[in-house]
Enzyme design. Structure first.
Site, mmCIF file in Angstrom:
data_model
loop_
_atom_site.group_PDB
_atom_site.id
_atom_site.type_symbol
_atom_site.label_atom_id
_atom_site.label_comp_id
_atom_site.label_asym_id
_atom_site.label_seq_id
_atom_site.Cartn_x
_atom_site.Cartn_y
_atom_site.Cartn_z
ATOM 1 N N GLU A 245 0.727 -1.419 -0.024
ATOM 2 C CA GLU A 245 0.060 -0.043 0.074
ATOM 3 C C GLU A 245 0.936 1.127 0.058
ATOM 4 O OE1 GLU A 245 -2.642 -0.428 3.490
ATOM 5 O OE2 GLU A 245 -2.888 -2.711 3.119
ATOM 6 N N GLU B 81 -9.900 5.941 3.019
ATOM 7 C CA GLU B 81 -10.151 5.076 4.220
ATOM 8 C C GLU B 81 -10.258 5.985 5.256
ATOM 9 O OE1 GLU B 81 -8.534 1.532 6.878
ATOM 10 O OE2 GLU B 81 -7.626 1.863 5.003
#
Length: 421
Positions: free
Chosen positions: A225, A336
């Protein structure tokens, strides 16, 4: 008795001394012992993380950047990397559809191909060293434990088509993403604008990133990520920061943010993982974006990361992973946040710009020029890109495509509002 008391006190006031003198374990005695033990653990952990530097730079945001010899970085604490020969450049670099310097058709748009980090104002690290954000005692103490410092919670990755609905929204994490699945992916690229979202509670965060995923969403998930985040809990402030993350067991024991454990090997002397990005985009104002490319070197098998136009940061060695040793099976891009549901209400922590996608350019957050790397090491437009969000009234996502931005989407939202109580 006095003599015995004196000899016992000399034993560093340990927990056993308290127990012997008092006959019972007092709360204050146990607390002192616990605090002393924790302080020792924290000190040991800081010694492991903060490597000896050849130069130190004080950043205007309070960070301390240490210029550490490339061979002394945390990656080489890993037993499998003791004799590893650092690969100073990738064997292959994917060719893409979009040039980062391509002029935009939008006349109002002001783009930056590279956003400097704040610490650059006071110096640079020399070749042969890497910049490392120094970890402070307070940073570790904010974590739930020394062991969990720098780690995400289990099952925080968005699950677009899960057969197990109980897995969705674990730990109060919410997402607004676009994704592709059903093929073998050897990398991904996107350009995303950078914001400074407001965070309601210190234990919440807001980030925008891409995920390269392999395995199932159970105990064996592999993930690489990268993106930007605002995380008061991790960094102690509300600055927008560049970050990376990896895990090979669904965030359980392996992996961490940035360079907070052994794993990622950094080769770049210009960019510090976890350091502040400046400037950031403004509502109805100038937009600043960053490009992130992650790809698998077909010769060596390592996963490489590039930031901006030409800043190759380093690589994740292939042995760190199981499923990602071959390829990724899903790519996700988007935002997120953590919703701690304080007082029974949804958080007003913002995702992206804090505005819904329908507001469009200079108001909402975006990912543009979205591409995936195929088996021939070429960057291609994604096929059948889907979207996912747990609560579209809180955070939403809308996709589109055109000649200038290729595949793109706007995403984000304010969190708590009249339709998201």
């Amino acid at each position: 008795m006095a003599a015995v008391h004196f000899s016992l006190v000399k034993l560093n006031r340990s927990f056993l001394v308290c127990l012997w003198l008092l006959g019972t374990v007092s709360l204050s005695c146990a607390a002192r012992y616990g605090a002393s033990k924790q302080k020792l653990e924290v000190k040991k952990h800081l010694n492991r993380l903060n490597k000896p530097a050849v130069k130190t730079i004080q950043s205007p945001d309070g960070d301390i950047i240490d210029c550490v010899p490339i061979t002394k970085q945390p990656a080489f604490d890993h037993p499998f990397l003791k004799d590893h020969k650092i690969q100073m450049r990738p064997s292959y670099h994917p060719e893409g559809l979009f040039d980062d310097n391509k002029a935009s058709a939008k006349p109002k748009e002001k783009k930056e191909t590279h956003i400097p980090q704040l610490w650059h104002r006071y110096g640079k690290c020399s070749e042969g060293t890497i910049p490392m954000r120094r970890t402070k005692e307070d940073d570790v103490l904010r974590a739930s434990s020394v062991k969990r410092y720098g780690k995400k919670k289990h099952r925080t990755v968005p699950i677009p088509k899960s057969a197990e609905p109980d897995l969705i929204n674990q730990n109060g994490h919410q997402h607004a993403i676009a994704y592709v699945e059903g093929d073998k992916y050897y990398g991904a690229k996107a350009t995303l604008n950078v914001w400074e979202p407001k965070i309601q509670h210190a234990n919440e965060f807001s980030l925008s990133q891409m995920w390269l995923l392999g395995g199932s969403f159970g105990q064996d998930l592999n993930s690489i990520e990268a993106g930007w985040q605002v995380s008061p809990d991790l960094y102690g402030d509300n600055n927008t920061r560049l970050f990376t993350y990896w895990t090979s067991d669904a965030y359980q024991a392996t992996g961490c943010y940035n360079l907070l454990c052994s794993g990622f090997i950094q080769i770049n002397s210009d960019i510090a993982m976890g350091a502040s990005i400046s400037p950031v985009s403004g509502y109805r104002n100038s937009q600043y974006d960053i490009s992130i490319l992650i790809w698998k070197d077909p010769k060596e098998g390592h996963w490489w990361m590039q930031f901006g136009n030409g800043y190759v940061l380093g690589y994740w060695p292939s042995f760190l992973f199981s499923y990602l040793t071959e390829s990724a099976s899903m790519i996700e891009w988007g935002g997120e946040v953590v919703n701690s549901q304080s007082g029974g209400h949804h958080t007003w922590t913002q995702m992206g710009s804090g505005h819904f996608p329908e507001e469009g350019f200079s108001k909402a957050s975006y990912f543009r020029n979205i591409q995936v790397v195929d088996s021939s090491n070429n960057l291609k437009a994604p096929k059948r890109m889907g979207t996912f969000t747990e609560k579209s009234n809180c955070y939403d996502v809308q996709t589109g495509s055109n000649d200038d931005w290729g595949h793109f989407f706007y995403y984000g939202g304010p969190g708590k509002n009249k339709n998201c109580p």
